[in-house]
Enzyme design. Structure first.
Site, PDB file in Angstrom:
ATOM      1  N   ASP A 235       0.874  -1.169   0.000  1.00  0.00           N
ATOM      2  CA  ASP A 235       0.000   0.000   0.000  1.00  0.00           C
ATOM      3  C   ASP A 235       0.920   1.230   0.000  1.00  0.00           C
ATOM      4  O   ASP A 235       2.119   1.137   0.291  1.00  0.00           O
ATOM      5  CB  ASP A 235      -0.946  -0.013   1.207  1.00  0.00           C
ATOM      6  CG  ASP A 235      -2.144   0.921   0.978  1.00  0.00           C
ATOM      7  OD1 ASP A 235      -2.076   1.766   0.046  1.00  0.00           O
ATOM      8  OD2 ASP A 235      -3.142   0.825   1.714  1.00  0.00           O
TER       9      ASP A 235
HETATM   10  C1  BGC Z   1      -5.072   3.366   0.103  1.00  0.00           C
HETATM   11  C2  BGC Z   1      -5.183   2.366  -1.017  1.00  0.00           C
HETATM   12  C3  BGC Z   1      -5.017   3.066  -2.338  1.00  0.00           C
HETATM   13  C4  BGC Z   1      -3.693   3.798  -2.359  1.00  0.00           C
HETATM   14  C5  BGC Z   1      -3.423   4.526  -3.660  1.00  0.00           C
HETATM   15  C6  BGC Z   1      -3.836   4.235  -0.013  1.00  0.00           C
HETATM   16  O1  BGC Z   1      -3.894   5.288   0.871  1.00  0.00           O
HETATM   17  O2  BGC Z   1      -5.077   2.699   1.348  1.00  0.00           O
HETATM   18  O3  BGC Z   1      -6.438   1.733  -0.951  1.00  0.00           O
HETATM   19  O4  BGC Z   1      -5.105   2.153  -3.388  1.00  0.00           O
HETATM   20  O5  BGC Z   1      -3.686   4.754  -1.315  1.00  0.00           O
HETATM   21  O6  BGC Z   1      -4.279   5.600  -3.814  1.00  0.00           O
END
Ligand code: BGC
Length: 737
Positions: A235
């Site tokens: 993530d």
């Molecule tokens: C989120 C993810 C997301 C990623 C990219 C993160 O803060 O937890 O779900 O895909 O950002 O935007």
């Protein structure tokens, strides 16, 4: 030699390492969450990764481009799961995939399939269900849809990001049985049924290790036990040690920066990272790139079929709307005069905030949706809302101003990205403010009397919003109603009932709210969740009985917070550690086993019509059981029913939930008098529990409970399993010793 191996051989170690680290937010597709690094000398392109679950999340405007890049906002995941219909969800996946493809996105960062461990999870709207089977099957349908057009899908957040409190560091403590049977199981099923391109390791720690730095999770379970062959990414900004990430099994660190590349190169030079580990990860990244649309030279049009996709969004919302209560008011007739209360009637919340927020060109409000379908919306009530909510409308103007400013900035200089981020955040803040803080009850008694006299029915919308980064709160205005909301419900109900007129409540919410304190005041309650841009049109169709409501709850609706063990340990404040002490007893597994009565049970949802079941049979067929039945619509409206199979185990030596969902099927649309043959296959291995490092199905008499919710069981059959079955973690049958 494969193409990937051939390319790998031509790369210097620094180049291989550069493939393991993202290149930051996307330049190719502005507003997309990230992209990989290219290797120009070998014509390896950068590929683009974009959120998210409810629609493709990219910037709707670009530098010096006189064109818009809006995406369709589909119903949020909790509503997709409420359809209990993999076919519809596959269509949604396909439509999102097509938009991604036409906007130049190679990998979609969706679906999310963490578990609704409690109703307070801040991202519950982005996740499907409290049940791993429903989550896994619906996620698989979504993935198949996305991938059918050549775009990759990403299962996220692996695993245990079931709450937002302290999400970047909280250490989730859970025993292996709980993980294997509930939290990991959803991912395992989705992987088995859909072969997703990628998986995203979560922010939090699991049993002491960041998920992104957890070899047990990323290598033992994911690769060795489940045979996952796709790409493992982090993530965004997760974990604290890129070297450990690569060692544990991460292929791609996102969003990535040069500093991380340098750290990895240094680690290699100091012998901390082995070349073979780097090669293994680089191969996974390369083979993902080689399968991508970019590599295949696909020329995206920037013109997805938004009209067709709006129809898909409408269809999904039609199937995910859940009827909780109906004391003889629904459906209503076309031409009905309706007084619409609640700001959500005029500003309907289409989706949750954060990375799951998609930029749609429009959202149909409930008032607009109803008017379009010839329900006569009272203009005097609307005027009061407009006057009373003047600040809200001024905010609306503010948004317009913002839009113009942003357009100018984006089109004229290079600070566009910053402006876009500011705009993005402020648009979300305004959504939040609208939903959470505006008061609801500005009406004089006399006015309400007049309105009740001249209308046929009152419709009150209660809305809530939630988003990434914070959980819902057990306070008035969030889980509970505020005084002004309660007063509105009470006064409108009393006044309308005095004139023998009915009151319908629409819940426009990301996950359940308190319902017990007010549900007896009103005559009907419909849940539209966060229904996407077209949800209000679907709602109008359902109010009018064009189709009976056929959505079912994908999670238990509690009578109050703290009824179940998981909510009692919910981290209202961020903590370093959170133990899932309730074990496997999450959602209905808890309520049913410990005899606790919820407000509405898992799988619940009413219809305007009735269904009859006949010719039910259950037979065992080598390694699965086959359940067959006929379902007939014996009522007066067209509708669909969801047949749900709950299995109650024999009293063996293993501590097991009272019953568990092991199969389900939605019928086709049945006209009054029409019949459908339903066949549901359940693999015997689905009955297994994870005890002492293996899966075991104990012999004995299993009850096959066939129902239309977890507590509305219509028929019970039995099936004898005549010996124990055991499986290892790869699901290979082994001796039960
Ligand atoms: C989120 C993810 C997301 C990623 C990219 C993160 O803060 O937890 O779900 O895909 O950002 O935007």
């Amino acid at each position: 030699m494969s193409k990937v191996e051939d390319l790998l051989k031509q790369l210097a170690i620094e180049e291989k390492i550069s493939l393991l680290v993202g290149a930051g937010t996307s330049v190719i597709v502005p507003g997309a969450a990230g992209e990989t690094r290219s290797i120009p000398k070998l014509s390896v392109p950068a590929i683009v990764l974009a959120d998210g679950p409810a629609g493709v999340r990219i910037a709707p405007l670009r530098f010096s481009v006189d064109k818009e890049f809006y995406a369709t906002h589909f119903p949020n995941a909790i509503m997709l799961a409420s359809t209990w219909n993999p076919e519809v969800v596959e269509k949604v996946g396909r439509a999102i995939g097509e938009e991604a493809k036409e906007y130049g996105v190679d990998i979609l960062l969706a679906p999310g399939l963490n578990i609704h461990r409690t109703v307070l999870g801040g991202r519950n709207f982005e996740y499907f269900s409290e049940d791993p089977l429903l989550s896994g099957v619906i996620a698989a349908a979504y993935v198949r849809g996305v991938q059918s057009v050549g775009v990759g899908a990403t299962l996220k957040h692996f695993v245990g990001n079931d709450q937002e409190a302290g999400r970047m560091y909280v250490n989730i403590i859970a025993d292996e049985r709980t993980l294997r049977e509930v939290y990991l199981r959803a991912f395992e099923i989705a992987i088995e049924l859909s072969k997703p391109c990628a998986i995203m390791a979560a922010y939090n720690k699991l049993n002491g290790y960041y998920c992104t730095q957890n070899p047990w999770l990323l290598t033992k379970v994911l690769r060795e036990d489940w045979g996952f062959e796709g790409l493992v990414m982090t993530d965004w900004f997760a974990g604290d040690n890129p070297v450990e990430q690569i060692k544990a099994g991460v292929d791609l660190i996102m969003p990535g920066d040069d500093n991380i590349v340098k750290k990895l190169v240094d680690a290699y030079k100091h012998g901390e990272l082995k070349e073979e580990d780097i090669d293994r990860r680089a191969k996974n990244v390369l083979s993902t790139i080689l399968k991508s649309l970019k590599y295949q030279g696909y020329r995206w049009s920037n013109k997805p079929d938004l009209e067709e996709h709006a129809r898909v969004a409408h269809e999904a919302a039609l199937e995910g709307t859940v009827l909780l209560k109906n004391d003889g008011v629904l459906p209503i007739k076309s031409g009905t005069k309706a007084a619409l209360f609640g700001k959500g009637s005029y500003y309907t919340v289409r989706g949750g905030l954060g990375s799951g927020y998609a930029h749609a060109r429009y959202t149909v409000s409930i008032a607009e949706g109803l008017r379009e379908r010839d329900i006569k919306v009272d203009e005097d009530v609307e005027k009061v809302y407009r006057r009373h909510m003047l600040p809200l409308y001024e905010l609306g103007d503010c948004i317009e101003m913002f839009r113009r400013l942003r357009d100018t900035a984006i089109r004229s200089d290079n600070k566009g990205f910053l402006t876009w981020v500011l705009f993005d955040v402020s648009e979300m803040l305004i959504e939040y403010y609208r939903t959470m803080y505006l008061l609801e009850d500005p009406f004089e008694d006399q006015f309400l009397e007049e309105v009740a006299k001249k209308n046929d029915v009152a419709i009150i919308t209660i809305s809530r919003i939630s988003g990434e980064g914070w959980d819902r709160k057990p306070v008035e205005g969030d889980y509970y109603l505020r005084d002004d909301e309660y007063r509105l419900l009470l006064r409108v109900s009393e006044t309308f009932h005095k004139y023998d007129k009915k009151v319908i409540v629409i819940l426009n919410i990301p996950s359940p709210i308190d319902i017990i304190s007010w549900r007896d005041l009103v005559d009907a309650i419909l849940v539209i969740w966060l229904p996407g841009q077209e949800g209000s049109r679907a709602l109008a169709d359902i109010l009018l009985g064009k189709i009976s409501p056929n959505g079912k709850l994908p999670l238990t609706w509690p009578k109050d917070l703290g009824q179940d063990a998981a909510t009692r340990t919910f981290p209202y404040e961020p903590r370093q550690e959170l133990e899932y002490s309730e074990g496997i007893y999450v959602g209905y597994r808890y309520y049913d086993t410990f005899g606790v009565e919820p407000a509405y049970e898992f799988g619940y949802g009413l219809s305007y019509t009735n269904f009859e079941f006949s010719e039910v049979s259950v037979v065992k067929d080598v390694d699965k059981m086959k359940i067959k039945l006929k379902v007939k619509n014996v009522g007066g409206y067209p509708g669909k029913e969801v047949i749900q199979i709950y299995i109650k185990p024999p009293r063996g030596s293993i501590d097991k939930p009272y019953q568990e969902l092991k199969g389900f099927k939605k019928t086709k649309l049945l006209k009054p008098g029409e019949e459908d043959d339903v066949v549901i296959d359940i693999p015997i291995k689905y009955l297994a529990s994870y005890i002492k490092n293996r899966w075991i199905v104990e012999k004995g008499l299993y009850k096959i409970r066939i129902g239309v919710s977890s507590r509305d069981i219509k028929i019970v059959k039995t099936l004898e399993i005549d010996r124990d079955y055991c499986f290892n973690t790869k699901w290979i049958q082994i001796e039960c010793s």
